[in-house]
Enzyme design. Structure first.
Site, short mmCIF file in Angstrom:
data_model
loop_
_atom_site.label_atom_id
_atom_site.label_comp_id
_atom_site.label_asym_id
_atom_site.label_seq_id
_atom_site.Cartn_x
_atom_site.Cartn_y
_atom_site.Cartn_z
CE1 TYR A 159 18.52 47.86 12.15
CE2 TYR A 159 19.82 48.11 10.15
CZ TYR A 159 19.75 47.86 11.52
OH TYR A 159 20.89 47.61 12.23
CE LYS A 163 20.18 50.95 13.46
NZ LYS A 163 20.36 51.11 14.90
#
Ligand code: NAP
Length: 248
Positions: A159, A163
């Site tokens: 993640y 991002k």
């Protein structure tokens, strides 16, 4: 006589959580029809549309899976074909998933599905719309990133990588398109109370948040709404933190 253009704001993952709050806030603040994207949860998307209408706005649902580039392009092409006087001026790349776990045990699927949704989702939707935004000579692209993409969060290597990559893309694309009055910004929330964080223990985690609580989706939506407005015309390539002081 030239037909009046109808202006739209497309929010990916608009069916729940932050995306839903963004749809409602845009309906309250700005003069856009909402295009509410969802993946599988039509009922929740319909509920978002009802809330948009309650807020005085209007819109339609647009189902596609952001990870499927061909599907995204064909659904958007079909939409443009059916809405010849419609122009999408605002794109909020909000769809995202988390599949947390220590990197040592991270499966290829947990790695790639998270990257495919946030990073390739950004590419698939933005790339399908960018030429039209440039021709329109006005646009707002807002990418939902995360504090994890800035500081890195253990247990979220996938993640954080996804991002972080979107933050890089935000900064690069902003410089490519600024001359055409298209701005590209990112919003980086900390812990926000949604389905994504529902399993987390807020009472324990809030101890490390200076504001001593999780944020609300509506608080994130206010930032997005400002960036989507004409008022934010000189802000581009920026990442705005909204995290209760957890990181700056
Ligand atoms: P959420 O409540 O789990 O909602 C996720 C939304 O994304 C849903 O509308 C879902 O659609 C949609 N979605 C997921 N995969 C998709 C796909 N492949 N194609 C199209 N739509 C898809 O999540 P949230 O907390 O609101 O998060 C929204 C964004 O904020 C994400 O990018 C997330 O990474 C980011 N964020 C969240 C937090 C937080 O603490 N909550 C913090 C930082 C950043 P369906 O309803 O159809 O499944």
């Amino acid at each position: 006589m030239k037909e009046e253009k109808v202006k739209y704001a497309l929010v990916t993952g608009g069916s729940r959580g932050i995306g839903r709050a963004v749809c409602v806030q845009l309906a309250k603040d700005l003069d856009y029809q909402l295009l509410i994207n969802y993946n599988g949860n039509k009922e929740a998307a319909e509920e978002t549309l009802a809330l948009v209408k309650e807020a005085g706005g209007n819109g339609t649902l647009l189902q596609f899976n952001v990870t499927n580039g061909e599907e995204v392009r064909s659904k958007l092409d079909d939409w443009h074909e059916a809405n010849k006087n419609g122009v999408i001026e605002v794109l909020v790349n909000n769809a995202g998933i988390a599949k947390d776990g220590l990197f040592m045990w991270m499966s290829p699927d947990d790695w790639s599905s998270v990257i495919n949704t946030s990073l390739n989702g950004f590419y698939n939707v933005t790339n399908a719309l960018i030429q039209k935004l440039l021709v329109n000579k006005y646009g707002r692209i807002i990418n939902m990133v995360s504090v994890s993409g800035l500081k890195g969060t253990p247990g979220q290597t996938n993640y954080s990588a996804a991002k972080s990559a979107v933050i890089g893309a935000t900064k690069a694309l902003a410089q490519e398109v600024a001359k055409r009055k298209v701005t590209v910004n990112a919003v980086a929330p900390g812990f926000i109370a949604t389905d994504m964080t529902a399993e987390l223990d807020e009472s324990e985690l809030k101890k490390m948040i200076p504001a001593n609580r999780f944020g609300k989706a509506e608080e994130v939506a206010h930032v997005v709404s400002f960036l989507a407005s004409d008022k934010a015309s000189y802000i581009t390539g920026e990442v705005i933190n909204i995290n209760g002081g957890i990181y700056s």
